[in-house]
Design a protein around this motif. Sequence first.
Motif, PDB file in Angstrom:
ATOM      1  N   UNK A 174      15.634  -6.309   1.908  1.00 29.54           N
ATOM      2  CA  UNK A 174      14.790  -6.083   3.078  1.00 29.54           C
ATOM      3  C   UNK A 174      13.846  -4.952   2.706  1.00 29.54           C
ATOM      4  N   UNK A 175      12.681  -4.951   3.323  1.00 24.76           N
ATOM      5  CA  UNK A 175      11.741  -3.873   3.005  1.00 24.76           C
ATOM      6  C   UNK A 175      10.962  -3.467   4.246  1.00 24.76           C
ATOM      7  N   UNK A 176      10.499  -2.222   4.215  1.00 23.14           N
ATOM      8  CA  UNK A 176       9.544  -1.742   5.193  1.00 23.14           C
ATOM      9  C   UNK A 176       8.431  -1.065   4.414  1.00 23.14           C
ATOM     10  N   UNK A 307     -12.662   2.362  -4.641  1.00 25.01           N
ATOM     11  CA  UNK A 307     -13.838   2.655  -5.457  1.00 25.01           C
ATOM     12  C   UNK A 307     -13.483   3.907  -6.256  1.00 25.01           C
ATOM     13  N   UNK A 308     -14.454   4.576  -6.811  1.00 18.75           N
ATOM     14  CA  UNK A 308     -14.130   5.725  -7.662  1.00 18.75           C
ATOM     15  C   UNK A 308     -13.584   6.906  -6.858  1.00 18.75           C
ATOM     16  N   UNK A 309     -13.763   6.897  -5.544  1.00 17.21           N
ATOM     17  CA  UNK A 309     -13.393   8.059  -4.738  1.00 17.21           C
ATOM     18  C   UNK A 309     -12.318   7.795  -3.695  1.00 17.21           C
ATOM     19  N   UNK A 310     -11.825   6.560  -3.631  1.00 20.13           N
ATOM     20  CA  UNK A 310     -10.805   6.247  -2.630  1.00 20.13           C
ATOM     21  C   UNK A 310      -9.765   5.306  -3.214  1.00 20.13           C
ATOM     22  N   UNK A 311      -8.565   5.413  -2.671  1.00 24.54           N
ATOM     23  CA  UNK A 311      -7.461   4.595  -3.172  1.00 24.54           C
ATOM     24  C   UNK A 311      -6.728   3.966  -1.986  1.00 24.54           C
ATOM     25  N   UNK A 312      -6.370   2.713  -2.162  1.00 31.36           N
ATOM     26  CA  UNK A 312      -5.515   2.028  -1.187  1.00 31.36           C
ATOM     27  C   UNK A 312      -4.068   2.323  -1.613  1.00 31.36           C
ATOM     28  N   UNK A 313      -3.368   3.050  -0.795  1.00 30.43           N
ATOM     29  CA  UNK A 313      -2.051   3.576  -1.150  1.00 30.43           C
ATOM     30  C   UNK A 313      -1.008   2.704  -0.451  1.00 30.43           C
ATOM     31  N   UNK A 314      -0.403   1.791  -1.204  1.00 27.09           N
ATOM     32  CA  UNK A 314       0.502   0.794  -0.630  1.00 27.09           C
ATOM     33  C   UNK A 314       1.932   1.209  -0.944  1.00 27.09           C
ATOM     34  N   UNK A 315       2.728   1.442   0.100  1.00 26.81           N
ATOM     35  CA  UNK A 315       4.095   1.921  -0.096  1.00 26.81           C
ATOM     36  C   UNK A 315       5.091   0.937   0.503  1.00 26.81           C
ATOM     37  N   UNK A 316       6.157   0.642  -0.231  1.00 28.03           N
ATOM     38  CA  UNK A 316       7.259  -0.101   0.365  1.00 28.03           C
ATOM     39  C   UNK A 316       8.581   0.584   0.004  1.00 28.03           C
ATOM     40  N   UNK A 317       9.539   0.483   0.911  1.00 29.12           N
ATOM     41  CA  UNK A 317      10.892   0.979   0.677  1.00 29.12           C
ATOM     42  C   UNK A 317      11.811  -0.234   0.756  1.00 29.12           C
ATOM     43  N   UNK A 318      12.658  -0.402  -0.253  1.00 31.44           N
ATOM     44  CA  UNK A 318      13.419  -1.639  -0.390  1.00 31.44           C
ATOM     45  C   UNK A 318      14.906  -1.345  -0.471  1.00 31.44           C
ATOM     46  N   UNK A 319      15.681  -2.100   0.288  1.00 35.02           N
ATOM     47  CA  UNK A 319      17.143  -2.050   0.154  1.00 35.02           C
ATOM     48  C   UNK A 319      17.599  -3.437  -0.272  1.00 35.02           C
ATOM     49  N   UNK A 320      18.393  -3.485  -1.336  1.00 38.67           N
ATOM     50  CA  UNK A 320      18.824  -4.776  -1.875  1.00 38.67           C
ATOM     51  C   UNK A 320      20.087  -5.232  -1.157  1.00 38.67           C
ATOM     52  N   UNK A 324      23.840  -7.780   8.005  1.00 38.13           N
ATOM     53  CA  UNK A 324      23.808  -6.606   8.893  1.00 38.13           C
ATOM     54  C   UNK A 324      23.367  -5.321   8.196  1.00 38.13           C
ATOM     55  N   UNK A 325      23.781  -5.125   6.931  1.00 36.21           N
ATOM     56  CA  UNK A 325      23.367  -3.894   6.244  1.00 36.21           C
ATOM     57  C   UNK A 325      21.856  -3.849   6.063  1.00 36.21           C
ATOM     58  N   UNK A 326      21.274  -5.006   5.778  1.00 35.43           N
ATOM     59  CA  UNK A 326      19.829  -5.075   5.636  1.00 35.43           C
ATOM     60  C   UNK A 326      19.131  -4.776   6.950  1.00 35.43           C
ATOM     61  N   UNK A 327      19.670  -5.346   8.025  1.00 38.32           N
ATOM     62  CA  UNK A 327      19.062  -5.100   9.343  1.00 38.32           C
ATOM     63  C   UNK A 327      19.158  -3.626   9.719  1.00 38.32           C
ATOM     64  N   UNK A 328      20.293  -3.027   9.386  1.00 38.46           N
ATOM     65  CA  UNK A 328      20.473  -1.603   9.700  1.00 38.46           C
ATOM     66  C   UNK A 328      19.442  -0.767   8.931  1.00 38.46           C
ATOM     67  N   UNK A 329      19.223  -1.126   7.679  1.00 38.72           N
ATOM     68  CA  UNK A 329      18.239  -0.389   6.885  1.00 38.72           C
ATOM     69  C   UNK A 329      16.843  -0.545   7.493  1.00 38.72           C
TER      70      UNK A 329
END
Length: 394
Positions: A174-176, A307-320, A324-329
């Motif tokens: 699961x990820x957010x 572009x040269x001055x900006x970045x798209x900062x894509x973050x994910x947090x993953x629990x394998x 129920x444990x995945x839902x809790x995470x």
Amino acid sequence: MTVQPKDESAPSRPTAGRANRPQPGQDWSQWPTYDAAALGFRNYWYPVVWEREIGDKPHAVTLLGEKIVLVRKGDVVHALHDRCPHRGVPLSLGRREFPGTVSCPYHGWTFDVTNGKLAAVLTDGPESPICGRVSVKTYPTAQRLGLVWVFVGDDQPHPIEQDIPAELLDNDHVLGGKYDIREGNWRFAAENGFDEGHAKYLHNTALWRLFKVMPAWNKTRVEEHGPWLIRVQDEVHWDAHFPGLGTFTNKRWWKRMPLPDAPGKGKNVNPVIAGLNLPGFVSIRLPGLLRVAYPDFIHYEWYVPVDADRVRYVQIMVRFEDGPKGLLFKAKYLAAIRWLFHGQFTAQDAWMVDVMDAPPEKLYRPDLSITGWRRMIEKAAPTPQPHKAPPNGC
Ligand code: FES
């Protein structure tokens, strides 16, 4: 401190040195490939937006300096150069007159979103002779991990699986996650991510670390493992005594004792993470992906050049986990991690990248992580191609 999601079309706030461009008289020859990659490395797949964000309306993005419009047709999201070949109006401002097409808002040139071909010209009638003779560039797209990915480059795209960590493809999880448009060149963001030194000082004020001790200083080396460069701790020091000055430590009576020296060790280690056999917590790889492995979850962040001055900062947090444990995470992510880690903690990084004014620079011992990353790129990366504007039509 918070990072406000920015409209990509807004001009970047000028900051000296932000673009990390060679200045006259500076000797940048040590990292020629890296230094030339102000707009990132072409011929890779990049995560861009959440699939769920693309509805019926066209969605404009900028990747590696190229204006792109994302358009949905059924379950599939397509990408086209965001410029009408007629008079240069952005197609992302257009309408969806017919299924599977996008119409330019100015004179109604209407393009098939699957192949970019001019399918109709609304203001020139069904017999318009220009139909079929003009097209806009399309970009390969894919949908993985709930994200839309775009291949930006000139080569035939390789399988997207090459650009996604195998553990994410091979295991239930699961990820957010969240993404922001941040000020600063993508290389500053990547170097900050893999920087050995700063977390122990900058982030010791982060709420995410409120109950966890950080070391005071380490002795570190970097190792290559497949596509990854990994920071490995040879020594971890929890206190530093400076004669005549005092002691620096992140220990506090209310903080929990430290993490083990590698993510696969200790109690309650997730078996998928243990199976990765990582010699250190933090890894980085091309084209700009950081992995921070904890014993029971992993944080990934992609530095996608806008572009040269900006970045798209894509973050994910993953629990394998699933069930129920995945839902809790997932609930924990939405209630806390999203705000503490993907919010305040990485906003401290955004702050530093935004205000940094380099080069010139004078590096110190822990910066071997930064020079290791630059060296790896010089060895592994293709020389970046000069930016070529996509064709306006044919
Ligand atoms: Fe697009 Fe005229 S500018 S139709």
